[in-house]
Design a protein around this motif. Sequence first.
Motif, PDB file in Angstrom:
ATOM      1  N   VAL A   1       0.625  -0.680  -0.003  1.00 28.26           N
ATOM      2  CA  VAL A   1      -0.464  -0.045  -0.069  1.00 28.26           C
ATOM      3  C   VAL A   1       0.993   1.264  -0.050  1.00 28.26           C
ATOM      4  O   VAL A   1       1.332   1.482   0.737  1.00 28.26           O
ATOM      5  CB  VAL A   1      -1.328  -0.128   1.138  1.00 28.26           C
ATOM      6  CG1 VAL A   1      -0.063  -0.064   2.732  1.00 28.26           C
ATOM      7  CG2 VAL A   1      -2.327   0.925   1.426  1.00 28.26           C
ATOM      8  N   GLU A   2       0.183   2.047  -0.732  1.00 35.93           N
ATOM      9  CA  GLU A   2       1.361   3.452  -1.136  1.00 35.93           C
ATOM     10  C   GLU A   2       0.996   4.788   0.194  1.00 35.93           C
ATOM     11  O   GLU A   2       0.138   4.967   0.093  1.00 35.93           O
ATOM     12  CB  GLU A   2       1.261   4.272  -2.387  1.00 35.93           C
ATOM     13  CG  GLU A   2       1.884   2.939  -3.241  1.00 35.93           C
ATOM     14  CD  GLU A   2       1.144   3.852  -4.746  1.00 35.93           C
ATOM     15  OE1 GLU A   2       1.859   5.008  -4.830  1.00 35.93           O
ATOM     16  OE2 GLU A   2       1.311   3.191  -5.653  1.00 35.93           O
ATOM     17  N   MET A   3       2.215   5.205   0.947  1.00 35.09           N
ATOM     18  CA  MET A   3       2.196   5.591   1.843  1.00 35.09           C
ATOM     19  C   MET A   3       3.112   6.903   1.610  1.00 35.09           C
ATOM     20  O   MET A   3       4.082   6.405   1.235  1.00 35.09           O
ATOM     21  CB  MET A   3       1.435   5.212   3.345  1.00 35.09           C
ATOM     22  CG  MET A   3       0.163   4.765   3.436  1.00 35.09           C
ATOM     23  SD  MET A   3      -0.269   3.827   5.315  1.00 35.09           S
ATOM     24  CE  MET A   3       1.205   2.424   5.530  1.00 35.09           C
ATOM     25  N   GLU A   4       2.954   8.269   2.105  1.00 34.54           N
ATOM     26  CA  GLU A   4       3.931   9.277   2.139  1.00 34.54           C
ATOM     27  C   GLU A   4       4.266   8.578   3.154  1.00 34.54           C
ATOM     28  O   GLU A   4       3.563   9.491   4.573  1.00 34.54           O
ATOM     29  CB  GLU A   4       4.008  10.287   1.680  1.00 34.54           C
ATOM     30  CG  GLU A   4       3.512  10.655   0.450  1.00 34.54           C
ATOM     31  CD  GLU A   4       4.686  10.043  -0.692  1.00 34.54           C
ATOM     32  OE1 GLU A   4       5.418  10.266  -0.496  1.00 34.54           O
ATOM     33  OE2 GLU A   4       4.321   9.089  -1.767  1.00 34.54           O
ATOM     34  N   MET A   5       5.999   9.157   3.630  1.00 37.26           N
ATOM     35  CA  MET A   5       6.108   9.352   5.186  1.00 37.26           C
ATOM     36  C   MET A   5       6.543  11.015   4.785  1.00 37.26           C
ATOM     37  O   MET A   5       7.330  11.065   4.210  1.00 37.26           O
ATOM     38  CB  MET A   5       7.887   8.312   4.725  1.00 37.26           C
ATOM     39  CG  MET A   5       8.419   8.554   6.402  1.00 37.26           C
ATOM     40  SD  MET A   5       9.911   7.618   6.354  1.00 37.26           S
ATOM     41  CE  MET A   5      11.056   9.997   5.729  1.00 37.26           C
ATOM     42  N   VAL A   6       6.272  11.219   6.770  1.00 34.17           N
ATOM     43  CA  VAL A   6       6.929  12.620   6.859  1.00 34.17           C
ATOM     44  C   VAL A   6       7.516  12.062   8.180  1.00 34.17           C
ATOM     45  O   VAL A   6       7.630  11.689   9.178  1.00 34.17           O
ATOM     46  CB  VAL A   6       5.759  12.986   7.443  1.00 34.17           C
ATOM     47  CG1 VAL A   6       5.965  14.695   7.752  1.00 34.17           C
ATOM     48  CG2 VAL A   6       4.032  13.622   5.889  1.00 34.17           C
ATOM     49  N   GLN A   7       9.071  12.685   8.145  1.00 34.97           N
ATOM     50  CA  GLN A   7       9.825  12.966   8.994  1.00 34.97           C
ATOM     51  C   GLN A   7       9.794  14.162   9.741  1.00 34.97           C
ATOM     52  O   GLN A   7       9.788  15.211   9.538  1.00 34.97           O
ATOM     53  CB  GLN A   7      11.820  12.761   8.467  1.00 34.97           C
ATOM     54  CG  GLN A   7      12.492  12.520   9.083  1.00 34.97           C
ATOM     55  CD  GLN A   7      12.414  11.122  10.139  1.00 34.97           C
ATOM     56  OE1 GLN A   7      12.459  10.564   9.723  1.00 34.97           O
ATOM     57  NE2 GLN A   7      12.817  10.723  11.005  1.00 34.97           N
ATOM     58  N   TYR A   8       9.686  13.352  11.308  1.00 33.75           N
ATOM     59  CA  TYR A   8       9.663  14.304  13.015  1.00 33.75           C
ATOM     60  C   TYR A   8      10.776  14.195  13.447  1.00 33.75           C
ATOM     61  O   TYR A   8      11.424  12.767  13.448  1.00 33.75           O
ATOM     62  CB  TYR A   8       8.283  13.946  13.348  1.00 33.75           C
ATOM     63  CG  TYR A   8       6.704  14.366  12.681  1.00 33.75           C
ATOM     64  CD1 TYR A   8       6.509  15.526  13.115  1.00 33.75           C
ATOM     65  CD2 TYR A   8       6.506  13.367  11.699  1.00 33.75           C
ATOM     66  CE1 TYR A   8       5.570  16.086  12.075  1.00 33.75           C
ATOM     67  CE2 TYR A   8       5.342  13.910  11.216  1.00 33.75           C
ATOM     68  CZ  TYR A   8       5.064  14.799  11.270  1.00 33.75           C
ATOM     69  OH  TYR A   8       3.548  15.448  10.739  1.00 33.75           O
ATOM     70  N   ARG A   9      10.883  14.792  14.062  1.00 32.07           N
ATOM     71  CA  ARG A   9      12.417  15.360  14.939  1.00 32.07           C
ATOM     72  C   ARG A   9      11.931  14.630  16.062  1.00 32.07           C
ATOM     73  O   ARG A   9      12.671  14.511  16.842  1.00 32.07           O
ATOM     74  CB  ARG A   9      13.288  16.532  15.387  1.00 32.07           C
ATOM     75  CG  ARG A   9      12.986  17.846  13.797  1.00 32.07           C
ATOM     76  CD  ARG A   9      13.964  18.621  13.906  1.00 32.07           C
ATOM     77  NE  ARG A   9      15.336  18.533  13.546  1.00 32.07           N
ATOM     78  CZ  ARG A   9      16.697  19.199  13.653  1.00 32.07           C
ATOM     79  NH1 ARG A   9      16.226  19.593  14.036  1.00 32.07           N
ATOM     80  NH2 ARG A   9      17.389  18.999  13.143  1.00 32.07           N
ATOM     81  N   GLY A  10      10.512  14.545  16.822  1.00 28.85           N
ATOM     82  CA  GLY A  10      10.666  13.541  17.720  1.00 28.85           C
ATOM     83  C   GLY A  10       9.232  12.860  18.052  1.00 28.85           C
ATOM     84  O   GLY A  10       8.281  13.548  16.853  1.00 28.85           O
ATOM     85  N   GLY A  11       8.462  12.684  18.878  1.00 29.21           N
ATOM     86  CA  GLY A  11       7.372  12.258  19.050  1.00 29.21           C
ATOM     87  C   GLY A  11       6.370  13.200  18.938  1.00 29.21           C
ATOM     88  O   GLY A  11       4.594  13.351  18.716  1.00 29.21           O
TER      89      GLY A  11
END
Length: 137
Positions: free
Chosen positions: A104-114
């Motif tokens: 399944v195609e999903m886009e990753m969004v990188q965060y610096r923390g929770g």
Amino acid sequence: MLGADAVAKAPPDGYTLLAGSPGPMAVNPFVYKTLPYSPERDLVGVSMVATIPYVMVVPASLGVGTVQEFLALARSRRGSVNFATSGMASRLTVEMFRTLAGGVEMEMVQYRGGAPARTDLLAGRIQLRHRTGALLP
């Protein structure tokens, strides 16, 4: 990695133990070209201390209540469903989920923390966040 290396190089006298996450043993060999230790050669598992569940968290406004409903939504919105990640283990977990779900195609969004990921999840800017050991976002 530093702790695992120190334990790997410690005298094998039974007084030095490594307690931690899967990172030093399972993730690092696939993320780093070289490690100062070999998980297979230098470290030996002696006990499992705990198991921690992975929980999928989605905003209530998404209107899904099961994994199957989420996957159907993600497939219908091909490539426009975002998942939050704040570290390599988190990313690998979601990538494994994507693969097991048939790619399944999903886009990753990188965060610096929770905390920033939680804020965007609650605001509906991302559609998926995985959590370990807790049911709250």
